[in-house]
Scaffold this motif. Structure first.
Motif, PDB file in Angstrom:
ATOM      1  N   ALA A   1     -32.535  16.652  35.012  1.00 39.68           N
ATOM      2  CA  ALA A   1     -32.547  15.609  33.978  1.00 39.68           C
ATOM      3  C   ALA A   1     -32.131  16.225  32.652  1.00 39.68           C
ATOM      4  O   ALA A   1     -32.209  17.441  32.478  1.00 39.68           O
ATOM      5  N   PHE A   2     -31.709  15.370  31.727  1.00 40.83           N
ATOM      6  CA  PHE A   2     -31.357  15.852  30.396  1.00 40.83           C
ATOM      7  C   PHE A   2     -31.425  14.693  29.418  1.00 40.83           C
ATOM      8  O   PHE A   2     -31.366  13.524  29.800  1.00 40.83           O
ATOM      9  N   ASN A   3     -31.572  15.033  28.134  1.00 40.66           N
ATOM     10  CA  ASN A   3     -31.472  14.028  27.085  1.00 40.66           C
ATOM     11  C   ASN A   3     -31.032  14.686  25.788  1.00 40.66           C
ATOM     12  O   ASN A   3     -31.154  15.890  25.618  1.00 40.66           O
ATOM     13  N   VAL A   4     -30.481  13.889  24.909  1.00 40.12           N
ATOM     14  CA  VAL A   4     -30.035  14.363  23.602  1.00 40.12           C
ATOM     15  C   VAL A   4     -30.797  13.576  22.543  1.00 40.12           C
ATOM     16  O   VAL A   4     -30.789  12.347  22.555  1.00 40.12           O
TER      17      VAL A   4
ATOM     18  N   ARG B   1     -32.066  18.647  25.639  1.00 37.84           N
ATOM     19  CA  ARG B   1     -33.087  19.197  26.531  1.00 37.84           C
ATOM     20  C   ARG B   1     -32.609  19.006  27.962  1.00 37.84           C
ATOM     21  O   ARG B   1     -32.198  17.909  28.338  1.00 37.84           O
ATOM     22  N   VAL B   2     -32.686  20.075  28.730  1.00 35.59           N
ATOM     23  CA  VAL B   2     -32.222  20.057  30.110  1.00 35.59           C
ATOM     24  C   VAL B   2     -33.365  20.516  31.005  1.00 35.59           C
ATOM     25  O   VAL B   2     -33.959  21.564  30.770  1.00 35.59           O
TER      26      VAL B   2
ATOM     27  N   ILE C   1     -29.838  25.785  37.446  1.00 34.14           N
ATOM     28  CA  ILE C   1     -28.796  26.050  36.453  1.00 34.14           C
ATOM     29  C   ILE C   1     -29.395  26.853  35.298  1.00 34.14           C
ATOM     30  O   ILE C   1     -30.543  26.648  34.918  1.00 34.14           O
ATOM     31  N   THR C   2     -28.625  27.774  34.761  1.00 31.65           N
ATOM     32  CA  THR C   2     -29.119  28.637  33.683  1.00 31.65           C
ATOM     33  C   THR C   2     -28.694  28.131  32.310  1.00 31.65           C
ATOM     34  O   THR C   2     -27.756  27.331  32.191  1.00 31.65           O
TER      35      THR C   2
ATOM     36  N   LEU D   1     -20.290  15.244  31.872  1.00 36.89           N
ATOM     37  CA  LEU D   1     -20.246  16.667  32.217  1.00 36.89           C
ATOM     38  C   LEU D   1     -21.463  17.102  33.034  1.00 36.89           C
ATOM     39  O   LEU D   1     -21.348  17.927  33.934  1.00 36.89           O
ATOM     40  N   LEU D   2     -22.629  16.558  32.707  1.00 39.83           N
ATOM     41  CA  LEU D   2     -23.867  17.047  33.276  1.00 39.83           C
ATOM     42  C   LEU D   2     -24.444  16.228  34.426  1.00 39.83           C
ATOM     43  O   LEU D   2     -25.189  16.773  35.237  1.00 39.83           O
ATOM     44  N   GLU D   3     -24.096  14.952  34.521  1.00 42.77           N
ATOM     45  CA  GLU D   3     -24.819  14.062  35.420  1.00 42.77           C
ATOM     46  C   GLU D   3     -24.792  14.449  36.893  1.00 42.77           C
ATOM     47  O   GLU D   3     -25.744  14.162  37.609  1.00 42.77           O
ATOM     48  N   ASN D   4     -23.775  15.075  37.377  1.00 38.91           N
ATOM     49  CA  ASN D   4     -23.719  15.440  38.796  1.00 38.91           C
ATOM     50  C   ASN D   4     -23.762  16.941  39.019  1.00 38.91           C
ATOM     51  O   ASN D   4     -23.399  17.421  40.089  1.00 38.91           O
TER      52      ASN D   4
END
Length: 75
Positions: free
Chosen positions: A36-39, A49-50, A55-56, A27-30
């Motif tokens: 960047a993000f991680n869970v 964390r994004v 993006i909001t 969902l988030l990668e493109n």
């Protein structure tokens, strides 16, 4: 690497499994504006964390909720 911490969004989620994490990754990668993000699945809140340029938090929350995940912004 982004040194401006004002662009880091933090969410409590229910992303508990590797399968869920991979769904969120797709969902988030493109997503434009998302750097960047991680869970953290070791955390009891499954913190997402994004690092975002444009993006909001509302957009991230809506995107995850539409995919069936619980998502609440943390302060």
């Amino acid at each position: 690497m982004c040194n401006d911490l004002s662009h880091i969004l933090v969410f409590k989620t229910n992303i508990r499994t590797v399968r869920n994490k991979k769904r969120v990754q797709r969902l988030l990668e493109n997503r434009e504006g998302l750097l960047a993000f991680n869970v953290d699945q070791q955390d009891s809140d499954c913190v997402l964390r994004v690092v975002a340029a444009t993006i909001t938090a509302k957009e991230v929350k809506t995107l995850l909720q539409e995919a069936g995940f619980e998502c609440a912004e943390l302060d």
